[in-house]
Structure formats: structure tokens, C-alpha cells
Scaffold this motif. Sequence first.
Motif, PDB file in Angstrom:
ATOM      1  N   LEU A  78      50.325  28.353  37.830  1.00 23.61           N
ATOM      2  CA  LEU A  78      49.124  28.122  37.961  1.00 23.61           C
ATOM      3  C   LEU A  78      48.139  29.100  37.138  1.00 23.61           C
ATOM      4  CD1 LEU A  78      48.664  28.227  41.910  1.00 23.61           C
ATOM      5  CD2 LEU A  78      48.418  26.455  40.525  1.00 23.61           C
ATOM      6  N   PHE A  79      48.695  30.302  36.753  1.00 23.11           N
ATOM      7  CA  PHE A  79      48.129  31.081  35.866  1.00 23.11           C
ATOM      8  C   PHE A  79      48.103  30.537  34.567  1.00 23.11           C
ATOM      9  CE2 PHE A  79      48.230  34.727  33.010  1.00 23.11           C
ATOM     10  CZ  PHE A  79      47.110  35.395  33.177  1.00 23.11           C
ATOM     11  N   ALA A  80      49.090  29.995  34.217  1.00 22.29           N
ATOM     12  CA  ALA A  80      49.414  29.309  32.676  1.00 22.29           C
ATOM     13  C   ALA A  80      48.241  28.134  32.490  1.00 22.29           C
ATOM     14  CB  ALA A  80      50.803  28.966  32.745  1.00 22.29           C
ATOM     15  N   ILE A  81      48.179  27.568  33.821  1.00 20.80           N
ATOM     16  CA  ILE A  81      47.233  26.257  33.608  1.00 20.80           C
ATOM     17  C   ILE A  81      45.942  26.777  33.564  1.00 20.80           C
ATOM     18  CG2 ILE A  81      46.366  24.535  34.859  1.00 20.80           C
ATOM     19  CD1 ILE A  81      49.248  24.060  36.190  1.00 20.80           C
ATOM     20  N   TYR A  82      45.570  27.607  34.395  1.00 25.28           N
ATOM     21  CA  TYR A  82      44.313  28.425  34.373  1.00 25.28           C
ATOM     22  C   TYR A  82      43.993  29.135  32.890  1.00 25.28           C
ATOM     23  CZ  TYR A  82      40.425  31.908  34.936  1.00 25.28           C
ATOM     24  OH  TYR A  82      39.511  32.241  34.902  1.00 25.28           O
ATOM     25  N   PHE A  83      45.141  29.573  32.432  1.00 25.66           N
ATOM     26  CA  PHE A  83      44.543  30.491  30.965  1.00 25.66           C
ATOM     27  C   PHE A  83      44.491  29.318  29.754  1.00 25.66           C
ATOM     28  CE2 PHE A  83      46.514  32.149  27.141  1.00 25.66           C
ATOM     29  CZ  PHE A  83      45.632  33.370  27.016  1.00 25.66           C
ATOM     30  N   VAL A  84      45.313  28.165  29.832  1.00 20.63           N
ATOM     31  CA  VAL A  84      45.211  27.267  28.751  1.00 20.63           C
ATOM     32  C   VAL A  84      43.752  26.758  29.099  1.00 20.63           C
ATOM     33  CG1 VAL A  84      46.139  25.183  28.241  1.00 20.63           C
ATOM     34  CG2 VAL A  84      47.706  26.829  28.694  1.00 20.63           C
ATOM     35  N   TYR A  85      43.502  26.065  30.295  1.00 24.61           N
ATOM     36  CA  TYR A  85      42.218  25.625  30.523  1.00 24.61           C
ATOM     37  C   TYR A  85      41.050  26.279  30.042  1.00 24.61           C
ATOM     38  CZ  TYR A  85      38.914  22.458  33.101  1.00 24.61           C
ATOM     39  OH  TYR A  85      37.835  21.556  33.193  1.00 24.61           O
ATOM     40  N   SER A  86      40.993  27.664  30.353  1.00 25.12           N
ATOM     41  CA  SER A  86      39.990  28.550  30.039  1.00 25.12           C
ATOM     42  C   SER A  86      39.801  28.824  28.289  1.00 25.12           C
ATOM     43  CB  SER A  86      40.112  29.821  30.779  1.00 25.12           C
ATOM     44  OG  SER A  86      41.156  30.496  30.504  1.00 25.12           O
ATOM     45  N   LYS A  87      41.129  28.820  27.843  1.00 32.06           N
ATOM     46  CA  LYS A  87      41.229  28.997  26.281  1.00 32.06           C
ATOM     47  C   LYS A  87      41.277  27.742  25.367  1.00 32.06           C
ATOM     48  CE  LYS A  87      41.649  33.632  26.519  1.00 32.06           C
ATOM     49  NZ  LYS A  87      40.814  34.604  26.159  1.00 32.06           N
ATOM     50  N   ARG A  88      41.002  26.716  26.273  1.00 33.00           N
ATOM     51  CA  ARG A  88      41.745  25.277  25.317  1.00 33.00           C
ATOM     52  C   ARG A  88      40.708  25.083  24.176  1.00 33.00           C
ATOM     53  NH1 ARG A  88      38.716  23.293  29.691  1.00 33.00           N
ATOM     54  NH2 ARG A  88      37.039  21.723  29.097  1.00 33.00           N
ATOM     55  N   ASN A  89      39.357  25.488  24.194  1.00 31.58           N
ATOM     56  CA  ASN A  89      38.643  25.274  22.938  1.00 31.58           C
ATOM     57  C   ASN A  89      39.149  26.177  21.877  1.00 31.58           C
ATOM     58  OD1 ASN A  89      36.860  23.601  24.361  1.00 31.58           O
ATOM     59  ND2 ASN A  89      35.383  25.052  25.035  1.00 31.58           N
ATOM     60  N   GLU A  90      39.449  27.455  22.074  1.00 34.73           N
ATOM     61  CA  GLU A  90      39.976  28.407  21.119  1.00 34.73           C
ATOM     62  C   GLU A  90      41.250  27.717  20.533  1.00 34.73           C
ATOM     63  OE1 GLU A  90      40.002  32.530  22.501  1.00 34.73           O
ATOM     64  OE2 GLU A  90      38.417  32.041  23.820  1.00 34.73           O
ATOM     65  N   LEU A  91      42.098  27.403  21.534  1.00 35.63           N
ATOM     66  CA  LEU A  91      43.453  26.613  21.183  1.00 35.63           C
ATOM     67  C   LEU A  91      43.437  25.510  20.267  1.00 35.63           C
ATOM     68  CD1 LEU A  91      45.190  27.146  24.575  1.00 35.63           C
ATOM     69  CD2 LEU A  91      46.059  28.282  22.654  1.00 35.63           C
TER      70      LEU A  91
END
Length: 50
Positions: free
Chosen positions: A22-35
Motif C-alpha cells: 500500500l505504501f509503495a502504491i501510494y508513493f508511486v501515485y504521489s510521485k508519478r509526475n516526477e517519475l
Amino acid sequence: MGTIWTFIRGHWIPIVMILGCLFAIYFVYSKRNELQLYWLNKRESRKRRS
């Protein structure tokens, strides 16, 4: 409260794995623009080099 604690103590590995996912999904979701920008830059630099 005691039964919840017993459950957590008995099943802490899957609970930690689920929380980690869940944390990984949240992290990727919140940073997806930067990624996305990061991957685009990486791809562009690779094109230029070749």
C-alpha cells in the motif's frame, strides 16, 4: 483489544507485506509526475547518445 494484538502477533508478516505494498502504491501515485519526467529524460538522453 487483546484479540487484535494476538492476531497482529500471529500474522505480522502478511500485514507488513500488505502495508508495504500500500505504501509503495501510494508513493508511486504521489510521485508519478516526477517519475514520468525522469523516465522521459532518461529515454531522451539514451536516444541522443545512440
